[in-house]
Design an enzyme around this catalytic site. Structure first.
Site, PDB file in Angstrom:
ATOM      1  N   SER A   1      42.480  -7.246  24.797  1.00  0.00           N
ATOM      2  CA  SER A   1      41.913  -7.677  26.071  1.00  0.00           C
ATOM      3  C   SER A   1      42.592  -8.971  26.565  1.00  0.00           C
ATOM      4  O   SER A   1      43.815  -9.015  26.670  1.00  0.00           O
ATOM      5  CB  SER A   1      40.390  -7.815  25.918  1.00  0.00           C
ATOM      6  OG  SER A   1      39.744  -7.854  27.163  1.00  0.00           O
TER       7      SER A   1
ATOM      8  N   ASP B   1      38.652   3.445  27.952  1.00  0.00           N
ATOM      9  CA  ASP B   1      38.341   2.050  28.279  1.00  0.00           C
ATOM     10  C   ASP B   1      37.817   1.982  29.719  1.00  0.00           C
ATOM     11  O   ASP B   1      38.501   2.386  30.653  1.00  0.00           O
ATOM     12  CB  ASP B   1      39.619   1.212  28.132  1.00  0.00           C
ATOM     13  CG  ASP B   1      39.366  -0.280  28.143  1.00  0.00           C
ATOM     14  OD1 ASP B   1      38.320  -0.712  28.676  1.00  0.00           O
ATOM     15  OD2 ASP B   1      40.219  -1.025  27.632  1.00  0.00           O
TER      16      ASP B   1
ATOM     17  N   HIS C   1      36.632   0.115  25.175  1.00  0.00           N
ATOM     18  CA  HIS C   1      37.321  -1.177  25.160  1.00  0.00           C
ATOM     19  C   HIS C   1      37.235  -1.849  23.797  1.00  0.00           C
ATOM     20  O   HIS C   1      38.195  -2.476  23.356  1.00  0.00           O
ATOM     21  CB  HIS C   1      36.728  -2.085  26.252  1.00  0.00           C
ATOM     22  CG  HIS C   1      37.534  -3.338  26.472  1.00  0.00           C
ATOM     23  ND1 HIS C   1      38.850  -3.313  26.894  1.00  0.00           N
ATOM     24  CD2 HIS C   1      37.214  -4.652  26.322  1.00  0.00           C
ATOM     25  CE1 HIS C   1      39.294  -4.563  27.003  1.00  0.00           C
ATOM     26  NE2 HIS C   1      38.329  -5.384  26.656  1.00  0.00           N
TER      27      HIS C   1
END
Length: 261
Positions: free
Chosen positions: A84, A212, A239
């Site tokens: 991320s 995601d 995610h």
């Protein structure tokens, strides 16, 4: 996953609002297969005691990772994995320590290029409305605007966009350990682009997470097209792939370490 890590070293970098603890399942699997694993907390994250207001710049936020790389013995290289927002930490680390990194792995992560400012991928993500931020709280940290905007994910976005394939136990753990963070867009906007000889010279691998909902597959693919990588892998995960699909992720990272380290 065979026990053949041969002491290859993976450094796992977490995303915003979480900490190195988020990799606990993957770290355990990799270590049991013989790999060395370090999962540092960025500043004001995980068990790092600082509050976010004491971390005014992205470089300050990344300092624990930079210190770790700076302390490696001469000649040692690591496989550096960023999840991320952690992709931007990885890019900064690769810019400053390109000779310490066997490969930079972007795990459904923001991946800057080396022609635009480091904020570019974050700005494109925000401008493109790729994410419904739902109950995320974004707040100024100071009246003067000198500190970056703080960010805290709410229960709804955590459940529906970040961990929709995770167990109720994992969701409970994440919610209980989340901390206020920042995307540091304001600070990254005033930084120079990363260089071709630094970050640009490091071999890169991208791991696309196909379910995601936080950084959707379409945006992940756009970043790969904008900044081609050595290799693209796919995992059918949300995610928080390190929690929802730890076996697949551990195998994928072991394969990458075996190929590049």
């Amino acid at each position: 996953m065979a026990d053949n890590g041969c002491n290859k070293h993976l450094v796992l970098v977490h995303g915003a609002c979480i900490g190195g603890w988020s990799y606990f399942k993957v770290a355990a699997r990799l270590r049991s297969a013989g790999y060395r694993v370090t999962a540092p907390d960025m500043a004001a994250s995980g068990v790092d005691p600082r509050p976010m207001r004491d971390v005014p710049t992205f470089r300050d936020y990344t300092a624990p990772l930079l210190g770790l790389l700076g302390s490696l013995p001469p000649g040692e290289k690591v496989v550096l994995v960023g999840h991320s927002l952690g992709g931007v930490n990885v890019a900064l680390a690769a810019e400053l320590f390109p000779d310490k990194i066997a490969a930079a792995v972007f795990l459904c992560a923001f991946m800057p290029d080396h022609t635009s400012r480091p904020s570019h991928v974050l700005e494109k993500f925000i401008e493109g409305d790729w994410l419904d931020w739902m109950d995320t709280e974004m707040k100024p940290q100071d009246a003067e605007g000198k500190l970056p905007t703080s960010m805290m994910f709410g229960p709804q976005i955590t459940r529906e966009k970040l961990l929709q394939l995770c167990s109720p136990e994992d969701l409970t753990l994440v919610r209980s350990l989340m901390r206020v963070s920042s995307m540091f867009v304001e600070d990254l906007q005033v930084q120079q682009p990363f260089s071709k000889g630094g970050y640009g010279s490091v071999r890169k691998v991208y791991i696309v997470c196909k379910q995601d909902l936080a950084i959707p597959e379409g945006f992940q693919r756009w970043m790969i097209e904008s900044n081609p990588v050595e290799e693209v892998n796919e995992i059918d995960a949300d995610h928080c792939v390190m929690l929802s699909r730890p076996d697949e992720l551990a195998r994928c990272l072991a394969d990458i370490a075996d190929s590049y380290a």
